[in-house]
Design an enzyme around this catalytic site. Structure first.
Site, short mmCIF file in Angstrom:
data_model
loop_
_atom_site.label_atom_id
_atom_site.label_comp_id
_atom_site.label_asym_id
_atom_site.label_seq_id
_atom_site.Cartn_x
_atom_site.Cartn_y
_atom_site.Cartn_z
N TYR A 98 0.83 -1.20 0.00
CA TYR A 98 0.00 0.00 0.00
C TYR A 98 0.87 1.26 0.00
O TYR A 98 1.55 1.52 0.99
CB TYR A 98 -0.88 0.04 1.26
CG TYR A 98 -1.97 -0.98 1.33
CD1 TYR A 98 -2.75 -1.31 0.21
CD2 TYR A 98 -2.27 -1.61 2.54
CE1 TYR A 98 -3.78 -2.23 0.31
CE2 TYR A 98 -3.30 -2.53 2.63
CZ TYR A 98 -4.04 -2.84 1.51
OH TYR A 98 -5.06 -3.75 1.61
N LYS B 188 -0.09 -7.93 -3.44
CA LYS B 188 -1.48 -7.51 -3.58
C LYS B 188 -1.51 -6.00 -3.70
O LYS B 188 -0.96 -5.29 -2.84
CB LYS B 188 -2.24 -7.95 -2.33
CG LYS B 188 -3.71 -7.79 -2.43
CD LYS B 188 -4.27 -7.25 -1.13
CE LYS B 188 -4.46 -5.76 -1.25
NZ LYS B 188 -5.56 -5.25 -0.43
O1 LIG Z 1 -7.12 -7.39 0.79
C1 LIG Z 1 -8.01 -6.66 1.19
C2 LIG Z 1 -8.10 -6.31 2.62
O2 LIG Z 1 -7.13 -7.00 3.35
C3 LIG Z 1 -8.98 -6.13 0.23
O3 LIG Z 1 -10.22 -6.04 0.80
P1 LIG Z 1 -11.40 -5.30 0.04
O4 LIG Z 1 -11.71 -6.10 -1.20
O5 LIG Z 1 -12.53 -5.26 1.00
O6 LIG Z 1 -10.87 -3.95 -0.33
#
Ligand SMILES: O=C(CO)COP(=O)(O)O
Length: 297
Positions: free
Chosen positions: A166, A200
Site C-alpha cells: 500500500y 497484492k
Molecule cells: O485485501 C483486502 C483487505 O485486506 C482487500 O479487501 P477489500 O476487497 O474489501 O478492499
C-alpha cells in the site's frame, strides 16, 4: 498482456512451492488462478464495514462462506484464525495476516505492527502469510527492517509470503495519490525487490498530476496500467484487490481487465460479503467465470 509468471519459474523453495501449488491448483478452480477472501477489515476499518450485512461481523460466517464459495484462501488475523479456522481446517487454505493496525490514529506515519509469526502460521496449518507494507511512508525504514525478519522466517519455514503493498504517506499524496498508477506500480516493484512471492495491490487509477513522465502517461487504459504493474512485479505474482463496494458490472469489468493484463488472481472482500449470503455466492460464480478464462500452469 504481460505473461503471468509460472509457479515453476519463480524460484521458490520446496515448502513455498508445495503450499502455493496447493492454493493455486488444488483449491478454487484449480487452474492456477486465485480468488481470495480477505477478512481483516474489522481491524483495519472497524465495525462500520459490517453495517451493510451484519451477518458478516461473525467470523464463522465468513470462513464458511470461503468454503462454500470455493475460494483459494481466506485471510485472517491471528485472533480470528485461532478461534474460527479450526472448524474448516483443510477445507480452504488459510492466509495468516501477520501485521495490521486500526485506522483510528492519523495516517502521518503509517506502519503496521506485527501480531503473529510465521511459526504461528505453521502451527495453524496456513498455506501463506500476509504482510502489509506501507511503501513511501515516513516509517518505511522501520517497515523494511520488520519485513526482513518476516521474510527470513518465511523462507526458513517454506511459507509463501504475500505482501499487501500500500503506497502511503504525505510524499505519495504529492506524487499522484496512493491509488495512482505511479504509486501502485512503484509499490508492486518494491514488493518484488524486497522479496515478496506474491503482491497484492489496488487497481491503479489515472495519475491526478499533469506533466508526469511518459511511462506514467495518463492516456494509459486501465488494462495497460495493470499490465505495466504486472511487468514491474516481474516474477512476483500479482493480486488485485476489490476496494470499497461498487457496482457489480464495474467490479466484473475490473476483474476482467486485471486478469487480461496478466494478474494471477483477485482478492475481493467487501464487494463479496457486504451483501446477503446468496448474493455473495452469485458474485463469486461470476468472478470465477472470468478466472476460468485465464488458466495458468
Ligand atoms: O485485501 C483486502 C483487505 O485486506 C482487500 O479487501 P477489500 O476487497 O474489501 O478492499
Amino acid at each position: 498482456m504481460t505473461r503471468r509468471p509460472r509457479l515453476g519459474e519463480i524460484g521458490l523453495n520446496t515448502g513455498k512451492k508445495a503450499r502455493l501449488h496447493r492454493i493455486l491448483h488444488t483449491y478454487g478452480l484449480g487452474n492456477g488462478t486465485a480468488l481470495f477472501l480477505p477478512y481483516d477489515q474489522g481491524l483495519e476499518h472497524g465495525p462500520r464495514d459490517f453495517f451493510a450485512n451484519p451477518a458478516a461481523s461473525d467470523p464463522a460466517y465468513i470462513v464458511k462462506l470461503a468454503v462454500e464459495g470455493g475460494f483459494n484462501g481466506v485471510a485472517l488475523q491471528i485472533g480470528l484464525a485461532e478461534k474460527f479456522f479450526w472448524d474448516y481446517a483443510g477445507e480452504v487454505p488459510l492466509i495468516l495476516k501477520l501485521n495490521g493496525k486500526t485506522d483510528i490514529p492519523s495516517d502521518a506515519r503509517p506502519l503496521s505492527p506485527l501480531h503473529a509469526t510465521v511459526a504461528d502460521a505453521v502451527r495453524l496449518g496456513a498455506d501463506a502469510v500476509g504482510y502489509t507494507m506501507y511503501v513511501g511512508s515516513p516509517a518505511q525504514e522501520e517497515d523494511f527492517a520488520q519485513f526482513r525478519v518476516v521474510r527470513e522466517e518465511a523462507h526458513r519455514l517454506g511459507m509463501p509470503l504475500i505482501v499487501w503493498a500500500y503506497p502511503r504517506g504525505e510524499a505519495v499524496e504529492t506524487k499522484g495519490g496512493k491509488d495512482s498508477f505511479y504509486a501502485v506500480d512503484y509499490a508492486a516493484r518494491t514488493a518484488s525487490e524486497v522479496g515478496a512471492d506474491v503482491v497484492k495491490v489496488n487497481f491503479p487509477q489515472p495519475d491526478k498530476r499533469s506533466g508526469v513522465p511518459g511511462g506514467y502517461a495518463a492516456e494509459f487504459t486501465p488494462q495497460q496500467a495493470v499490465d505495466a504493474v504486472v511487468r514491474s512485479a516481474n516474477r512476483t505474482l500479482v493480486l488485485i484487490s476489490g476496494g470499497e463496494k461498487a457496482d457489480d458490472q464495474a467490479m466484473l469489468e475490473k476483474a476482467r481487465e486485471a486478469m487480461e493484463a496478466g494478474t494471477t488472481g483477485l482478492i475481493f472482500g467487501r464487494n463479496v460479503w457486504q451483501r446477503d449470503h446468496d448474493d455473495s455466492l452469485r458474485l463469486v460464480s461470476r468472478l470465477k467465470e472470468i478466472l476460468a478464462k485465464y488458466p495458468n500452469d
